[in-house]
Design an enzyme around this catalytic site. Structure first.
Site, short mmCIF file in Angstrom:
data_model
loop_
_atom_site.label_atom_id
_atom_site.label_comp_id
_atom_site.label_asym_id
_atom_site.label_seq_id
_atom_site.Cartn_x
_atom_site.Cartn_y
_atom_site.Cartn_z
N LYS A 186 0.94 -1.04 0.03
CA LYS A 186 -0.15 0.07 0.00
C LYS A 186 0.85 1.06 0.17
O LYS A 186 1.90 1.31 0.56
CB LYS A 186 -0.81 -0.05 1.33
N SER A 203 -9.93 -1.17 7.43
CA SER A 203 -9.50 -1.00 6.01
C SER A 203 -8.52 -2.14 5.52
O SER A 203 -8.38 -2.04 4.02
CB SER A 203 -8.53 0.09 5.83
N SER A 229 -9.80 1.46 3.12
CA SER A 229 -9.12 2.08 2.37
C SER A 229 -7.90 1.42 1.65
O SER A 229 -7.27 1.79 0.71
CB SER A 229 -8.01 3.32 3.11
#
Lengths: 513, 96
Positions: free
Chosen positions: A80, A179, A155
């Site tokens: 990420k 997330s 997310s």
């Protein structure tokens, strides 16, 4: 015969070690897959095929030379875009960090390198990890590989989508209120939030420091354990890192748990839960019964306050953490000359009108630099949360909001402590419904916040939790089940999840892209 | 507790943000709705409950007091929007 992209990470690792496949072949398969599908999925913000293939070639050379091979040797992994990686742009999907090139490696990246992984690239996310749909990225919208009109969740939407779309066998995300688990659930992959402090937060761009936790995403529980083992463990560079040794989970993950007691919370199946999700999760719990587990009703009376508690604490911590983005040390800075000219014009106008109070209220140049740089650099959701935090922490409201939320947080944790005296794991839905359409919730922040209904409590209490596929809707969308465990019981959590996975095949189908 | 447009303007100042009129128009009702939602916490009896700021009990974690290499000046300044090779440059703080 499975293509390299279709192999699990565990199988990739085994075949790499035995010499049946090279890391270059495994990585090239990812490169080809990304080239074929990522213009539609949008999982990656940056993907450097040349660099990844060079790392893979180095892995192959190390194997040929008989050098010791790490647990992820030769296996491609995506991260990420909030894990600092030396020399790489780390944007957190925000314009304010558009050109930020990290001078050091986060511990997550460092451990991946130590484990021999091939770092594929940086996955898309909601800006500063704030959101549940990956629509808040300043750069692109990621799409759910099962239905490109729908959100992959967030997310860590890019991290989940790239695994579901077979662009990477493994990826690392972060989970502040769900997330990792929510996008894993919506994309039909496995995602685990470890116990708070089990994976180092050093070099992870902070959102809410008492809640943020890095963790693995993969297509199977076995692969999740493989990646978790590479990441977990004490880090002296993170003062909140758990000092106890992290026992490896991969060696035992295939051993079923005898005498397993699965807790079920009746409120998790109340009004608001989609019928298809309810049916799939109830069937999963029935599967556990069939495997010899006992199911026990448990009471979590304060769980219903989880979202409200989270949406006080997380914005308060965010408003503090994000104060570092000021246009001075790094990141976006407003056009200084234009800003100073504007300020001068405002001052002259105020003085000319004789309004001394207005003149006094005008920002100093430095404060205006901060305010203007931040306003240009942050997107709407980040501004919303900074404002919420600033409001809740401001004089007169601190006790009513922040202090109150901290007390309710204690009650939520105590509920779990009591529940885990009776059960080993708690099973329930991970999201109230399958993947929603892009744009469906983006104009309604409160509805988007309620997406975290089933996941936030694990963050507030610091518990490990996992999302794994347990069904499909009639429309063909994945449905996820969440399992939660007591602090530091990752081994039990993974074994319990693997038991279910071995008894079903919900993890096997892949989207038709 | 209702949140007014003036509250939002004050929060924007505290948060070091500048909001346009359009942003204020959009944000004020959104924040009001969220604040109204979190107001449900007031119904929870928290008398005598110790606040929990962190999921684990934190203690001071101190390393040995030994000098070690940090970021070089060059590396620390590498991402700065404006610097002179020695320090970060900002608009005048005093006398402006």
């Amino acid at each position: 015969m499975a293509t390299p992209s279709e192999l699990t990470a565990t199988e990739q690792r085994r075949r790499f070690e035995s010499g049946e496949v090279s890391s270059v072949e495994l990585t090239q398969a990812c490169v080809d897959r990304v080239a074929a599908v990522d213009d539609r999925v949008g999982a990656f913000l940056r993907f450097d095929a040349e660099k990844a293939l060079a790392q893979a070639a180095a892995c192959d050379a190390a194997r040929a030379e008989g050098k010791p091979l790490g647990p992820l040797a030769g296996v491609p992994v995506a991260v990420k875009d909030l894990f600092c990686q030396e020399g790489e742009i780390t944007t957190c999907a925000s314009k304010i960090l558009e050109n930020f090139r990290s001078p050091y490696d986060s511990t997550v990246v460092d451990r991946l390198k130590q484990a021999g992984a091939v770092l594929l690239g940086r996955t898309n996310m909601d800006e500063f990890a704030m959101g549940g749909s990956t629509e808040n990225s300043a750069y692109q919208t990621s799409r759910n590989p099962w239905d490109l009109e729908r959100s992959p969740g967030g997310s860590s939407g890019g991290a989940a989508a790239c695994v579901a779309a077979l662009e990477a066998p493994l990826s690392v995300g972060t989970d502040t209120g769900g997330s990792i688990r929510q996008p894993a659930g919506l994309c039909g992959v496995v995602g685990m939030k470890p116990t708070y402090g089990r994976v180092s937060r050093y070099g992870l761009v902070a959102f809410a420091s008492s809640l943020d936790q890095a963790g693995p995403l993969a297509r199977t529980v076995e692969d999740t354990a493989l990646l978790y083992d590479a990441l977990a463990g004490h880090d002296p560079r993170d003062s909140t890192s758990n000092p106890s040794p992290a026992e490896p989970c991969a060696p035992t993950v295939n051993e079923p748990l005898k005498g397993l007691k699965v807790g079920v919370v009746p409120e998790h199946f109340a009004e608001g839960l989609d019928d298809e999700v309810r049916a799939a999760v109830e069937a999963a719990i029935e599967t556990y019964r069939g495997l010899g587990a006992e199911t026990v009703e448990v009471d979590l009376p304060h769980a219903k306050y989880g979202v409200a508690t989270y949406y006080v604490i997380a914005p308060c911590e965010a408003s503090s953490n994000l104060s570092r983005y000021d246009g001075v040390h790094y990141g976006h800075r407003t056009d200084e000359a234009a800003m100073l000219a504007q300020l001068e014009a405002e001052r002259k106008a105020a003085l000319a009108s004789g309004d001394a109070e207005a003149a006094d209220a005008i920002d100093t140049a430095l404060v205006r630099l901060y305010r203007q740089s931040r306003s240009e650099g942050f997107g709407p959701e980040v501004k919303r949360r900074i404002m919420l935090g600033a409001y809740a922490l401001s004089a007169g409201y601190y006790d009513a909001y922040y202090l109150k939320a901290l007390k309710v947080r204690r009650l939520i944790r105590q509920d779990y402590d009591r529940a885990f005296e009776k059960v080993d794991l708690i099973a329930g839905p991970v999201t109230a419904a399958p993947a929603f359409k892009l744009g469906e919730l983006s104009e309604d922040p409160l509805s988007m916040y309620l997406v975290d209904l089933y996941t936030v409590s694990a963050n507030l209490a610091g518990l490990p939790a996992i999302s794994l596929p347990c069904g499909k809707s009639k429309a063909g969308l994945p449905i996820g089940m969440q399992l939660m465990a007591p602090p530091l019981a990752e081994e039990k959590l993974l074994r319990g999840a693997r038991m279910y996975e071995q008894a079903t095949d919900w993890h096997q189908p892949t989207p038709d892209l | 507790m209702a949140i007014s447009r003036a509250d939002v303007e004050k929060a924007s100042l505290l948060g070091r943000l500048i909001l346009s009129d359009q942003e204020l128009d959009e944000l004020a009702p959104q924040l009001a709705e969220v604040v109204a939602y979190v107001d449900q916490l007031s119904e929870v009896d928290t008398e005598g409950v110790e606040p929990m700021a962190h999921a684990v009990e934190l203690v001071n974690v101190l390393r040995d007091d030994e000098p070690r290499e940090g970021l070089s000046r060059e590396a620390a300044l590498a991402n700065a929007p404006k610097h002179n090779g020695v320090g970060f440059l900002v608009p005048a703080v005093l006398g402006d």
